[in-house]
Design a protein around this motif. Structure first.
Motif, PDB file in Angstrom:
ATOM      1  N   MET A 136      38.507  40.577  29.825  1.00 40.20           N
ATOM      2  CA  MET A 136      38.766  39.525  30.808  1.00 40.20           C
ATOM      3  C   MET A 136      38.687  40.092  32.227  1.00 40.20           C
ATOM      4  N   GLU A 137      38.204  39.256  33.140  1.00 43.62           N
ATOM      5  CA  GLU A 137      38.029  39.718  34.516  1.00 43.62           C
ATOM      6  C   GLU A 137      39.372  39.946  35.209  1.00 43.62           C
ATOM      7  N   ARG A 138      40.324  39.071  34.983  1.00 44.37           N
ATOM      8  CA  ARG A 138      41.629  39.209  35.616  1.00 44.37           C
ATOM      9  C   ARG A 138      42.611  39.854  34.639  1.00 44.37           C
ATOM     10  N   GLU A 139      43.426  40.745  35.160  1.00 48.61           N
ATOM     11  CA  GLU A 139      44.372  41.484  34.326  1.00 48.61           C
ATOM     12  C   GLU A 139      45.432  40.568  33.717  1.00 48.61           C
ATOM     13  N   GLU A 140      45.801  39.503  34.459  1.00 48.97           N
ATOM     14  CA  GLU A 140      46.864  38.617  33.965  1.00 48.97           C
ATOM     15  C   GLU A 140      46.383  37.679  32.851  1.00 48.97           C
ATOM     16  N   ASP A 141      45.084  37.541  32.671  1.00 51.78           N
ATOM     17  CA  ASP A 141      44.544  36.697  31.598  1.00 51.78           C
ATOM     18  C   ASP A 141      44.492  37.486  30.276  1.00 51.78           C
ATOM     19  N   TYR A 142      44.493  36.757  29.162  1.00 48.97           N
ATOM     20  CA  TYR A 142      44.452  37.415  27.846  1.00 48.97           C
ATOM     21  C   TYR A 142      43.688  36.543  26.854  1.00 48.97           C
ATOM     22  N   ILE A 143      43.278  37.189  25.778  1.00 47.84           N
ATOM     23  CA  ILE A 143      42.583  36.492  24.686  1.00 47.84           C
ATOM     24  C   ILE A 143      43.648  35.818  23.808  1.00 47.84           C
ATOM     25  N   SER A 144      43.420  34.535  23.497  1.00 44.03           N
ATOM     26  CA  SER A 144      44.414  33.794  22.703  1.00 44.03           C
ATOM     27  C   SER A 144      43.899  33.367  21.327  1.00 44.03           C
ATOM     28  N   SER A 145      42.587  33.420  21.078  1.00 44.74           N
ATOM     29  CA  SER A 145      42.063  33.022  19.754  1.00 44.74           C
ATOM     30  C   SER A 145      40.644  33.547  19.565  1.00 44.74           C
TER      31      SER A 145
END
Length: 511
Positions: free
Chosen positions: A231-240
């Motif tokens: 992910m480009e932003r550190e605060e984002d995450y993979i959810s599925s």
């Protein structure tokens, strides 16, 4: 006159001779000159020994004329048991009866010659004629090579002997299920979130796992590991995560409300589809239709072939959608949510104005969040669902009628379910309080094995493409591979024959 007298004397002599013959032939008349019978000698000896107990006026010697056989047999007041249901106590046997019984015991197991077979009525007649009794009554034991089945309505079960043939040890092939994992993979930075679906195994034997904001691919055949995306932003995450049926494309749901589609072979992102307003915790494919469930409670259908991908919205849940599974035949979509509901939706209709369709039925017996959903591969109308911490039940449903077929309290939070077709079993993954994996026999739901080893709650489980291995990912940041469903060589060969015959039929029809 002399002649008449002589004739009379001759007649009287002949009559006397006949009387003597008759008296001799009458064997049942008392014999006066025979020795004293044993029971009489016994009675007289006991009377002699106990003279003091006799009355003064009675004689000690008991004569034959005064001693009579008792008119009543002891125990005569009780009814003799009937043949059906009575016991087989035989008080006296003669030597002849013992010989007959011995003959029956030694000969009855020998094969009967069809040419010399005699009916039971004939046997009984000859037995009574020759021996004076029925030989069937002379049997002491009945030795049977095979168990005898009593006829219907038969009352005296004691006369029918049953035997159990023990199975040879060589035929007892108990399947061994190892309690230890076949392999353990490290999964650092895994998000320990019950509502996310972070593991999937492709038909090309590639295991995909989401570790925070990265997606890694592990080649199960070669053992190679590749980083697919970040992910480009550190605060984002993979959810599925969810693979297509062919295994060449991977759909990735993210916390920034998008669904990304990746070409795995070329490691290239094909498109990013935005339509949701919250994170996408679950994905499921049905040919070219990709369905996604969001924290908003909505389910979106995406047609990945067209630019305007969002073709329909399903609104049946009031809280986060965490379970989503298309049936193998593509007829139904099952969804589970944090609102404790299981919803059933129809297939997407081509060319209709509202291609999502209306809700078919809502199943509301669970008392906890429903994340675990699994369709039965060999019974297309059977759906299994599992409830969260406040429910803990596995329930199986007939989706055609909406009826609950079975319900089982597992005493533990259920995070994932799958059917294992090799042995027709159901596998469940658990969080609090057991943090383990359980294999159940289907449809009885009797426990076959428990797989313990994870130190945290098990979040997801997935089956390998050959249906032999289960992969589990847990909050302890490990992925464990359990080889539980390796097929017996005989079963494997028979299955391969079926596959070959089916493929040959298909080729013939194409030609």
């Amino acid at each position: 006159e002399e002649t008449l007298v002589c004739e009379n004397l001759d007649k009287m002599a002949q009559f006397g001779f006949e009387n003597d013959i008759h008296s001799i032939l009458k064997l049942d008349m008392p014999i006066t000159n025979a020795p004293m019978a044993r029971w009489q000698r016994k009675a007289s000896s006991s009377n002699t020994a106990g003279l003091s107990s006799l009355s003064p006026g009675k004689s000690a010697n008991v004569s034959l004329s005064s001693s009579k056989t008792p008119t009543k047999t002891p125990g005569k007041g009780k009814k003799t048991p009937s043949k059906m249901g009575g016991d087989r106590f035989i008080p006296i046997r003669s030597n002849k009866q013992m010989d007959v019984a011995n003959f029956l015991i030694t000969k009855e197991n020998e094969p009967v010659d069809a040419n010399t077979s005699v009916s039971s009525e004939s046997q009984k007649f000859w037995s009574v004629t020759l021996n004076g009794y029925n030989i069937e009554d002379a049997k002491i034991l009945h030795l049977g090579g095979k168990p005898l089945n009593a006829p219907e309505g038969y009352q005296n079960n004691l006369k029918v002997l049953y035997s159990q043939a023990m199975t040879p040890a060589s035929l007892k092939k108990n399947r061994y299920i190892s309690s230890s994992p076949d392999r353990i993979l490290d999964a650092p930075d895994l998000r320990n979130d019950f509502y996310l679906n972070l593991l999937d195994w492709s038909s090309r034997n590639i295991l995909a796992v989401a570790l925070n904001n990265n997606v890694y691919l592990w080649d199960a055949a070669q053992g190679d590991i590749h980083l697919l995306m970040k992910m480009e932003r550190e605060e984002d995450y993979i959810s599925s995560l969810s693979w297509t049926k062919e295994g060449n494309y991977l759909a990735v749901g993210t916390s920034d409300c998008k669904v990304q589609l990746w070409d795995v072979e070329n490691q290239k992102r094909l498109r990013s589809m935005a339509s949701h307003t919250a994170r996408i915790g679950v994905l499921s494919w049905n040919d070219y239709i990709l369905s996604s469930g969001s924290r908003s409670g909505q389910i979106h259908h995406h047609d990945v072939r067209v630019a305007d991908h969002h073709i329909s919205t399903l609104a049946g849940h009031s809280q986060e959608v965490c379970g989503l599974k298309w049936s193998p035949d593509g007829r139904y979509l099952a969804s589970g949510g944090n609102d404790n509901l299981v919803c059933l939706w129809p297939r997407v209709q081509e060319g209709s104005s509202n291609r999502g369709g209306q809700l078919i039925r809502c199943l509301n017996e669970h008392q906890g969040a429903v994340k675990a959903l699994a369709w039965c591969p060999w019974q297309s109308n059977i759906l299994a669902s599992g409830g969260g911490t406040s429910d803990r039940h596995i329930r199986t449903w007939n989706v055609n009628t909406g009826s609950c077929i079975s319900s089982l309290d597992t005493q533990s939070q259920i995070s994932s379910l799958l059917f294992a077709p090799n042995y027709k079993e159901l596998v469940s993954a658990h969080g609090y309080a057991h943090n383990n994996v359980v294999i159940w026999k289907y449809p009885s739901l009797t426990k076959i094995a428990e797989l313990n080893g994870h130190d945290g709650r098990v979040l997801n489980l997935i089956l390998s493409p050959d249906n032999t291995t289960v992969a589990t990912v847990a909050g302890d940041e490990t992925i464990r591979l359990w080889k539980c469903f390796e097929m017996d060589p005989v079963m494997k060969k028979s299955k391969e024959r079926l596959v070959k015959s089916a493929s040959s039929v298909i080729h013939q029809s194409i030609r």
